[in-house]
Design a protein around this motif. Sequence first.
Motif, PDB file in Angstrom:
ATOM      1  N   ALA A   1       6.138  44.858 -15.260  1.00  0.00           N
ATOM      2  CA  ALA A   1       5.749  45.826 -14.227  1.00  0.00           C
ATOM      3  C   ALA A   1       6.435  45.483 -12.911  1.00  0.00           C
ATOM      4  N   GLY A   2       6.490  44.189 -12.636  1.00  0.00           N
ATOM      5  CA  GLY A   2       7.148  43.727 -11.411  1.00  0.00           C
ATOM      6  C   GLY A   2       8.624  44.078 -11.378  1.00  0.00           C
ATOM      7  N   ARG A   3       9.213  44.247 -12.556  1.00  0.00           N
ATOM      8  CA  ARG A   3      10.636  44.603 -12.607  1.00  0.00           C
ATOM      9  C   ARG A   3      10.853  46.116 -12.694  1.00  0.00           C
ATOM     10  N   GLY A   4       9.829  46.856 -12.339  1.00  0.00           N
ATOM     11  CA  GLY A   4      10.005  48.312 -12.206  1.00  0.00           C
ATOM     12  C   GLY A   4       9.714  49.131 -13.449  1.00  0.00           C
ATOM     13  N   LYS A   5       9.121  48.506 -14.450  1.00  0.00           N
ATOM     14  CA  LYS A   5       8.782  49.274 -15.655  1.00  0.00           C
ATOM     15  C   LYS A   5       7.438  49.975 -15.438  1.00  0.00           C
ATOM     16  N   VAL A   6       7.277  51.088 -16.156  1.00  0.00           N
ATOM     17  CA  VAL A   6       5.962  51.732 -16.186  1.00  0.00           C
ATOM     18  C   VAL A   6       5.244  51.150 -17.401  1.00  0.00           C
ATOM     19  N   VAL A   7       4.110  50.527 -17.149  1.00  0.00           N
ATOM     20  CA  VAL A   7       3.383  49.888 -18.259  1.00  0.00           C
ATOM     21  C   VAL A   7       2.019  50.545 -18.420  1.00  0.00           C
ATOM     22  N   LEU A   8       1.807  51.121 -19.589  1.00  0.00           N
ATOM     23  CA  LEU A   8       0.495  51.682 -19.908  1.00  0.00           C
ATOM     24  C   LEU A   8      -0.085  50.796 -21.004  1.00  0.00           C
ATOM     25  N   PHE A   9      -1.280  50.308 -20.729  1.00  0.00           N
ATOM     26  CA  PHE A   9      -1.761  49.215 -21.557  1.00  0.00           C
ATOM     27  C   PHE A   9      -3.212  49.466 -21.942  1.00  0.00           C
TER      28      PHE A   9
END
Lengths: 257, 559
Positions: free
Chosen positions: A182-190
Amino acid sequence: MSTTLELREVSKSYSGISAVDKASFTARAGEVTGYLGANGSGKSTTMKMITGLLDGDSGEILFDGIQLGRDPVAWRKRIGYVPEEPHLYTHLSGLEYLIMVAQLRSIPQQRSSEIIDGLLRLLGLHSDRHVAISAYSKGMRQKVLLAAALLHNPDLILLDEPFSGLDVGSSLVLRSLIQELAGRGKVVLFSSHELETVERICSHVVILHRGCIVADDSIEHLRTLMSLSSLEAIFSQLTVEQDTAAISRQIADLIHA
Amino acid sequence: MLESSHQPSQFRVLCRVFWLRVVDLEVLSPDNDAQKLLGHLAALLAGVSVLFSAPILLIGGPMAEPDLWTFEHCFFATTLTVVGVLAVLSWDSVLPDRRDLLVLGPLPVRISTVFAAKLSALVGVLCFSVVALNFLTGLIWPFLFSAPGSGIVGALRSIVAYWVTSTAGAVFIFCSVLFLQGAAALVLPRQLFLRASSLLQVMAFTMLFAGYLLEPSLESIPALTNISNQRLLDWLPSYWFLGFFQQLNGTMRPAFAPLAERAWMALAIAFISAVILLLLAWVLKLRRTVEQPDIVPGRRESGRLLRFGAAVPTSVVQFCVRSLIRSGQHRLLYAFYLSIGLAIALLYAGVPQARADSLSSSGNLPTPYLVASLMILCFAVLGLRIIIAIPVSLRANWIFQLTQIDAVGAYLNAARRVLLVLAVIPIWFAVSAVMLCYVPSWRTAVHLIALGLVGAILADVAILSLRKLPFTCSYLPGQAKLHFLFWGGILVGLPVINEAALLEHRLLATTVGSVELLALLSSLAILIRWFNGDWRQDSRTIIFQEEEPHDVLALKLNS
């Protein structure tokens, strides 16, 4: 404008029974969005609709403003998905499976070899890479799924119960990894049932109850709003309709009888 | 105390489970419906019985003795073949099974109960198939088979003799297959046994089919007593059981006595050795079975396997090769289809004309050899086309769906390569080796080039309507049409192949004809390749989840 995953009034029903009912929320790049709900609340159905594995009945799913279905190939290239159940081709070894996925994603051989080798080492599967997946434990299978989902450096990462079967050490690694991604700009749905973990790593949660979204906010704001101290308490108030103590007492009585 | 009181019910439950699983359900029944499968099997066998009973209804009256022997021999040979095929299909089902031991291990069930239930299930299937196959023939024909003038007592004796012989023949062939399995399981390490099983199954199927089709007609006293036939009779169990029946029926001529004696001996040896080997296999192999799964991947670097073009085709072909090699169900079915082709090919290649022609100095290839090579190639492609329509793991198919980032044509071309790699190329090499050994000539070389072109054409024809990836297909119950495809293919294909071989034989007679043959096949191959090209395939979509037809869905029966 930052990358976002946006669901607009997405609905899905199976044989007339509503699984997801007009779900709308937004997951942003740089933050981990927790997607919570009881069993059968529609979490996995939503995840599958986002991947394109399931077609929704109505509503829109957009990533970076582009609607799902407009360019399915481009969509698939940007998605990494860890499904709820570790369904894998168990007659293949872990290495063979990952090579197959890399080839299907047309990752150049040299690059895929490096990534696969690295992922297998970092996830602790290297020594078992030639063993058939049928002989893998649930946690090992989960790691294979995770590696397969990350091979192509996706922009949108969908994790459906990713901690299922993982040991403590691996869970800690995964927890940090989710935050790092997430910190590297990914969209994370968890999605997870481990509310403590969700509370630690998610900045934003969406709570689903019987197919409907009942909360969509930051954890901090929900705490303040509902005057509750923990996510577990918030979740219980919003979704748990049973008297848990009474049910457990009844079960114990039943088996003692 | 608790355990012993539960023994009978445990046995019944397990017996029922194993009975429904003896012939691996998914092998024959894609919709996994055990009752339906058994119903189909019973109907199929009973159909044979009705067919065999037709002559008696048409002829009606008494028959000459040799004619009766011909019918008797035909019925026993059919019973032996059918039971043999079932025994090979249920390969490994009586040996310790990892799944059973893992599931039943934690439960309070004795291993002896599991073993007894498995064995009983097998015996049940054996009886079921014998009864279904002979239900009409075994009631009508014995009235003709009974000794002349023996009356109703003779007819009853004949009925009993018929059923005892059929059962004894079934037991013999079943035990022989069990012996083969047990011996292989004992001698070979577990992994090698699993790998060698496919080969043994092809051999067993081929022997059964070829034996049934190639068996000479020796149902007369001169043929049975002819010294030159004695060595042959030593190897034909169906004739032993003809003698066995004659003995029980009280109609035995001296010529049948050695055959009957051989049947008794063979039955005793097969039964005793199968039981001993089976027990040994259970006792000695139990632990290894639990510890080791089905065929496991090798220890080599998987990434260095042969490539088949770009990344996507390579991935699909490698996946298919591994699926076929490691899935017992797919291996067994492919072995089944291959061995039918091999048996028919042997039938053609073994005809006296072929032997005579191959020895002649004309230099032309005998037509039966051409038919045989075409036949085995067609069966391999048709068989594989059927096999690839059976999924290896339906629930794992999502990965192909999620990673479909190439044009549809790339995936469907990969399916064509699968047919080439797993059917056309291996068969072509095998046929080439055999033909070049027996008939080394330029005509053989031309035929082999033609055979390769036919293989390429067949691979393209096989994917004409394909919209699924091999081994990842989903299906709807009753929609697969696989068996119809196969038997329809045989009915239509056999005469077509025969005619094609005759045409090829004529063309191969001259150089100009040979050039014409190759030109014709090359043109056809190019044409169908173009027709099947990317321009057409890219307009299609790959089906991962089969859906009911729209008109059925429109009924909204579920809502």
